[in-house]
Scaffold this motif. Structure first.
Motif, PDB file in Angstrom:
ATOM      1  N   ALA A  94       0.839  -1.211   0.000  1.00  0.00           N
ATOM      2  CA  ALA A  94       0.000   0.000   0.000  1.00  0.00           C
ATOM      3  C   ALA A  94       0.870   1.256   0.000  1.00  0.00           C
ATOM      4  CB  ALA A  94      -0.934  -0.001   1.212  1.00  0.00           C
ATOM      5  N   THR A  95       1.959   1.216   0.744  1.00  0.00           N
ATOM      6  CA  THR A  95       2.868   2.355   0.804  1.00  0.00           C
ATOM      7  C   THR A  95       3.548   2.560  -0.546  1.00  0.00           C
ATOM      8  OG1 THR A  95       3.235   1.764   3.108  1.00  0.00           O
ATOM      9  CG2 THR A  95       4.775   3.321   2.165  1.00  0.00           C
ATOM     10  N   ASP A  98       1.071   4.149  -2.932  1.00  0.00           N
ATOM     11  CA  ASP A  98       0.982   5.589  -2.676  1.00  0.00           C
ATOM     12  C   ASP A  98       2.066   6.349  -3.417  1.00  0.00           C
ATOM     13  OD1 ASP A  98      -1.106   5.742  -0.998  1.00  0.00           O
ATOM     14  OD2 ASP A  98       0.059   5.963   0.844  1.00  0.00           O
ATOM     15  N   GLN A  99       3.289   5.840  -3.292  1.00  0.00           N
ATOM     16  CA  GLN A  99       4.430   6.536  -3.919  1.00  0.00           C
ATOM     17  C   GLN A  99       4.327   6.479  -5.433  1.00  0.00           C
ATOM     18  OE1 GLN A  99       7.597   4.375  -2.107  1.00  0.00           O
ATOM     19  NE2 GLN A  99       7.457   5.494  -0.175  1.00  0.00           N
ATOM     20  N   LEU A 101       1.608   6.154  -7.254  1.00  0.00           N
ATOM     21  CA  LEU A 101       0.530   7.004  -7.759  1.00  0.00           C
ATOM     22  C   LEU A 101       0.936   8.470  -7.725  1.00  0.00           C
ATOM     23  CD1 LEU A 101      -2.691   5.302  -6.306  1.00  0.00           C
ATOM     24  CD2 LEU A 101      -1.734   5.145  -8.611  1.00  0.00           C
ATOM     25  N   SER A 102       1.654   8.854  -6.697  1.00  0.00           N
ATOM     26  CA  SER A 102       2.058  10.260  -6.661  1.00  0.00           C
ATOM     27  C   SER A 102       3.072  10.550  -7.769  1.00  0.00           C
ATOM     28  CB  SER A 102       2.494  10.666  -5.258  1.00  0.00           C
ATOM     29  OG  SER A 102       3.865  10.703  -5.138  1.00  0.00           O
ATOM     30  N   ASN A 107      -4.574   9.512  -8.433  1.00  0.00           N
ATOM     31  CA  ASN A 107      -5.150   9.364  -7.112  1.00  0.00           C
ATOM     32  C   ASN A 107      -6.133   8.220  -7.111  1.00  0.00           C
ATOM     33  OD1 ASN A 107      -4.718  10.921  -4.828  1.00  0.00           O
ATOM     34  ND2 ASN A 107      -5.460  12.757  -5.904  1.00  0.00           N
ATOM     35  N   CYS A 108      -6.191   7.472  -6.027  1.00  0.00           N
ATOM     36  CA  CYS A 108      -7.233   6.454  -5.935  1.00  0.00           C
ATOM     37  C   CYS A 108      -8.513   7.139  -5.437  1.00  0.00           C
ATOM     38  CB  CYS A 108      -6.770   5.381  -4.950  1.00  0.00           C
ATOM     39  SG  CYS A 108      -8.052   4.254  -4.474  1.00  0.00           S
ATOM     40  N   TYR A 156      -6.700   2.517   5.235  1.00  0.00           N
ATOM     41  CA  TYR A 156      -7.468   3.351   4.301  1.00  0.00           C
ATOM     42  C   TYR A 156      -8.624   4.083   4.983  1.00  0.00           C
ATOM     43  CZ  TYR A 156      -4.795   1.513   0.383  1.00  0.00           C
ATOM     44  OH  TYR A 156      -3.785   1.202  -0.491  1.00  0.00           O
ATOM     45  N   ARG A 159      -7.530   7.348   6.236  1.00  0.00           N
ATOM     46  CA  ARG A 159      -7.354   8.367   5.193  1.00  0.00           C
ATOM     47  C   ARG A 159      -8.661   8.690   4.496  1.00  0.00           C
ATOM     48  NH1 ARG A 159      -3.517   6.700   1.409  1.00  0.00           N
ATOM     49  NH2 ARG A 159      -1.493   6.634   2.260  1.00  0.00           N
ATOM     50  N   GLN A 161     -10.650   6.994   2.771  1.00  0.00           N
ATOM     51  CA  GLN A 161     -10.818   6.520   1.397  1.00  0.00           C
ATOM     52  C   GLN A 161     -11.695   5.276   1.346  1.00  0.00           C
ATOM     53  OE1 GLN A 161      -6.549   6.340   0.301  1.00  0.00           O
ATOM     54  NE2 GLN A 161      -7.233   7.275  -1.586  1.00  0.00           N
TER      55      GLN A 161
END
Ligand code: AMP
Length: 186
Positions: A94-95, A98-99, A101-102, A107-108, A156, A159, A161
């Motif tokens: 998951a981490t 995140d990286q 996608l950035s 963005n999810c 999640y 956050r 989401q």
């Protein structure tokens, strides 16, 4: 345009729902399990490395999965949206996501958590008859899910989401419910 992560134990119906939603919205359904099974059938390097973990109901090591997902999300058809089914399955994954996608400026939108009681999951999986669907392996996969993947629910949720859905309903009912939840986005 939609970018969705489908989270939930094996047998929760993620794959079935992901497939029909992806088709309806013309976005790729990215199932790491399908990609790995394909690799095993074709006996690629990845397949050879992944096979014994899959047969035992263990997670394949993160590093094998991360490269695969990075490559898949960089393909052109994923630029307009995607449904990730069966990934991420660990906090490390998951981490990493995140990286990634950035990096690719994405963005999810939602993480959809499919909730189904264990005894229903076991019955469903036994009925499916896949190679890794013997009762012993199924029970182990559920244990692995609780230990390694379920922590992602809080990850999640914190956050904001996460949306949860009762997966113990018919395919049509879940499909309809998903449509209602996702309508603002997809
Ligand atoms: P699935 O079809 O999603 O149930 O995946 C089948 C098997 O593939 C799992 O039991 C794991 O061995 C492996 N697998 C699929 N996705 C992942 C992932 N994200 N991380 C590690 N192993 C995975």
């Amino acid at each position: 345009m939609a970018r969705l992560i489908f989270l939930g134990p094996p047998g929760a119906g993620k794959g079935t729902q992901a497939q029909s939603l992806a088709q309806a919205h013309h976005i790729p359904h990215i199932s790491t399990g399908d990609i790995l099974r394909n690799a095993v059938t074709q006996q690629t390097e990845l397949g050879k490395k992944a096979q014994s973990y899959m047969d035992r109901g263990e997670l394949v090591p993160d590093q094998l999965i991360l490269d695969l997902v990075e490559e898949r999300l960089n393909q052109s058809d994923a630029a307009s949206g995607w449904i990730l089914d069966g990934f991420p399955r660990t906090i490390t994954q998951a981490t990493f996501l995140d990286q990634l996608l950035s990096q690719i400026h994405q963005n999810c939108d939602y993480v959809v958590n499919f909730e189904v009681p264990d005894e229903i999951l076991v019955a469903r999986l036994l009925g499916r008859g896949r190679k890794d669907d013997t009762e012993e392996v199924i029970r182990h996969r559920l244990e692995v899910y609780r230990q390694q993947t379920a922590p992602l629910i809080d990850f999640y949720r914190e956050r904001q989401q996460l949306v949860s859905i009762d997966g113990d309903q018919t395919i049509d009912q879940v499909n309809q419910k998903l449509g209602q939840i996702l309508r603002p986005k997809v």
